[in-house]
Enzyme design. Sequence first.
Site, PDB file in Angstrom:
ATOM      1  N   ARG A  93      -7.428  -0.693   1.731  1.00  0.00           N
ATOM      2  CA  ARG A  93      -7.939  -1.999   1.301  1.00  0.00           C
ATOM      3  C   ARG A  93      -8.421  -1.951  -0.140  1.00  0.00           C
ATOM      4  NH1 ARG A  93     -12.067  -1.977   6.244  1.00  0.00           N
ATOM      5  NH2 ARG A  93     -10.348  -0.665   6.971  1.00  0.00           N
ATOM      6  N   GLU A 107      -9.319   3.498   2.447  1.00  0.00           N
ATOM      7  CA  GLU A 107      -8.863   3.469   1.054  1.00  0.00           C
ATOM      8  C   GLU A 107      -7.762   2.449   0.801  1.00  0.00           C
ATOM      9  OE1 GLU A 107      -7.611   5.398   3.291  1.00  0.00           O
ATOM     10  OE2 GLU A 107      -5.487   5.050   2.910  1.00  0.00           O
ATOM     11  N   ASP A 154      -2.775  10.507   3.018  1.00  0.00           N
ATOM     12  CA  ASP A 154      -4.146  10.076   3.320  1.00  0.00           C
ATOM     13  C   ASP A 154      -4.861  11.135   4.141  1.00  0.00           C
ATOM     14  OD1 ASP A 154      -6.458   8.715   3.783  1.00  0.00           O
ATOM     15  OD2 ASP A 154      -5.581   7.197   5.125  1.00  0.00           O
ATOM     16  N   LYS A 164     -10.159  13.078   7.818  1.00  0.00           N
ATOM     17  CA  LYS A 164      -9.525  12.841   9.113  1.00  0.00           C
ATOM     18  C   LYS A 164      -9.509  14.113   9.953  1.00  0.00           C
ATOM     19  CE  LYS A 164      -6.327   9.147   7.717  1.00  0.00           C
ATOM     20  NZ  LYS A 164      -6.867   8.106   8.621  1.00  0.00           N
ATOM     21  N   LYS A 185       0.857  -1.190   0.000  1.00  0.00           N
ATOM     22  CA  LYS A 185       0.000   0.000   0.000  1.00  0.00           C
ATOM     23  C   LYS A 185       0.891   1.237   0.000  1.00  0.00           C
ATOM     24  CE  LYS A 185      -3.005   2.765   3.066  1.00  0.00           C
ATOM     25  NZ  LYS A 185      -3.866   2.796   4.275  1.00  0.00           N
TER      26      LYS A 185
HETATM   27  N1  BES Z   1      -3.937   5.007   6.830  1.00  0.00           N
HETATM   28  C1  BES Z   1      -4.998   4.726   7.731  1.00  0.00           C
HETATM   29  C2  BES Z   1      -4.584   3.818   8.884  1.00  0.00           C
HETATM   30  C3  BES Z   1      -3.554   4.349   9.847  1.00  0.00           C
HETATM   31  C4  BES Z   1      -3.936   4.893  11.055  1.00  0.00           C
HETATM   32  C5  BES Z   1      -2.195   4.237   9.571  1.00  0.00           C
HETATM   33  C6  BES Z   1      -2.979   5.348  11.935  1.00  0.00           C
HETATM   34  C7  BES Z   1      -1.245   4.703  10.454  1.00  0.00           C
HETATM   35  C8  BES Z   1      -1.638   5.251  11.646  1.00  0.00           C
HETATM   36  C9  BES Z   1      -6.140   4.048   6.982  1.00  0.00           C
HETATM   37  O1  BES Z   1      -6.284   4.387   5.651  1.00  0.00           O
HETATM   38  C10 BES Z   1      -7.396   4.438   7.666  1.00  0.00           C
HETATM   39  O2  BES Z   1      -7.729   5.590   7.631  1.00  0.00           O
HETATM   40  N2  BES Z   1      -8.096   3.476   8.248  1.00  0.00           N
HETATM   41  C11 BES Z   1      -9.328   3.736   8.926  1.00  0.00           C
HETATM   42  C12 BES Z   1     -10.309   2.662   8.557  1.00  0.00           C
HETATM   43  C13 BES Z   1     -11.735   2.949   8.983  1.00  0.00           C
HETATM   44  C14 BES Z   1     -12.278   4.168   8.249  1.00  0.00           C
HETATM   45  C15 BES Z   1     -12.588   1.746   8.667  1.00  0.00           C
HETATM   46  C16 BES Z   1      -9.047   3.728  10.427  1.00  0.00           C
HETATM   47  O3  BES Z   1      -8.194   2.963  10.882  1.00  0.00           O
HETATM   48  O4  BES Z   1      -9.652   4.528  11.128  1.00  0.00           O
HETATM   49 ZN    ZN Z   2      -4.571   5.030   4.686  1.00  0.00          ZN
HETATM   50 MN    MN Z   3      -7.461   6.168   5.361  1.00  0.00          MN
END
Ligand code: BES
Ligand code: ZN
Ligand code: MN
Length: 503
Positions: A355, A353, A274, A281, A269
């Site tokens: 996944r 995103e 992001d 976020k 990935k």
């Molecule tokens: N890139 C993030 C995950 C992440 C969080 C990486 C903290 C490093 C540190 C990922 O794309 C994400 O935003 N995941 C969400 C998924 C949810 C919306 C189902 C998450 O973990 O909140």
């Molecule tokens: Zn991400």
């Molecule tokens: Mn994300």
Amino acid sequence: MEIETRSEGAIETACDALIVPVSGRSGVEAVGGLASDLAPEVRDAVAALVRAARFAGKPGSVLSLTTLGRLPAGRLVLAGIGEADGLTDDGIARGYGAAAREAREAGAREVVAVAPPALGGDAVSTLAAAVTGVRLGLYEFTAYHGSARQEENGPKEIERLVFVGEDLDPAAIARGEAVAKAVSLARDLVNEPASTLTPAALADRALEVAEREGLEIEILDEAALADLGANAILAVGAGSSHPPRLIRLRYRPDGAAAEPERVVGIVGKAITFDTGGYSIKTYEGMLQMKGDMAGGAATLAVMSVLRRLGCPVAVDATICAAENMISGDAFRPGDVIRGMNGVTMEILSTDAEGRLVLADGLVDAARRGATELIDLATLTGAIVVALGDGTTGLFASDDRLANDLLAAASGAGERFWRMPLFAELNEKIKGDIGDIKNSGGRAGGSITAALFLQHFSEGLPWAHLDIAGSARTDRTGPLGPKGGSGVPVRTLLQYLLAGTASA
Ligand code: BES
Ligand code: ZN
Ligand code: MN
């Protein structure tokens, strides 16, 4: 800094700092065994110092002392490498890493190090570990240091480090250097800001690496992605003015068969930034998101040293690079995306995103002929809640693959923990109008993310490494400063090289 070897004279050599590995209080006698080069009176003096300072020799701990002119070395740096009867390559790497940092901090330019002891008769692997430890311990990301900071740090650089010991194998140095070089590349890419490391810039970096290191490469731009039907990568990247790229790298061992029996597919990935997209976020949540390409960075880093290390296994890598931004073209909650294998994905959160891009990457890797799949991704905040900082969550459909990865991680000194793939939780990601939803809610968030990916593993033995908590660190340690950690590069190298002289 140059790293050299010499067969004798550790004590007699004038230098700024002399590094001596020490197994600590319970193993004071081991100082003699480890440092066979040390004259008896020096050995006794070191043992007395170790006792007086109650230095336990824990891996990564150091005891740094001026020699007051009683040795040709100006400073003695004792490197804790762990208990004498429980030595590991990782303990050795941490000890030498911390000692090298300490020597640099003390202003040393010429450094001599007593070579580490052989473990189970294997002197190559411990020397390689020490070299990797030194390089990683000294790692810095200086690309954006201004002139004031450069002047301040400039004088603090070790110019030469000489390992002293009998019959030191230059191949061990080369191997240790190669592993450190790969980890450092992954760190550099994670530390690089998103404004300069766009998907196209990452593809350019991959092109340079491929040309230099003897890899085949194909870079798919937006048009090629549309032809391929990589709708998920295109959707995630649609809101950015820096369009997505899919990077295919191919490594075949020298003299390999045209159609090798085993091809490891690594899928990374690489979200270069992001924001979360329209499921945006928070301020806090966005802070570290330039590092959301760590899986792709580690993928490129691993590929970059396979030929130097003589990897016996064929490897196909796929890096899914896109930037998750907001604009009139961005994808939205409620959208449905048709995957390359026909599975449709219903978007609940544009912030889930990773996944999505991996769905395309996994199917692409399977189509190219991988016989097993490993994906690397900073995928979920939930894995950090579950395992804390610094641990990689391992999910796998196949016990052989899982166990080999766990063994490799433990050998490499990276902490992994296997997580379950409870099939019942598929209920949580069942789609309303599409086949599967891209979010299963908070409960079991890292598991439902992994189950989502499994729908694109095409029945192959598959492992997923969630590195959201391990790809960067907030603490400076013996193996380097805060920032990108380079996890899981060392584990994957160990896994791919297992059973060879290089492992
Ligand atoms: N890139 C993030 C995950 C992440 C969080 C990486 C903290 C490093 C540190 C990922 O794309 C994400 O935003 N995941 C969400 C998924 C949810 C919306 C189902 C998450 O973990 O909140
Ligand atoms: Zn991400
Ligand atoms: Mn994300």
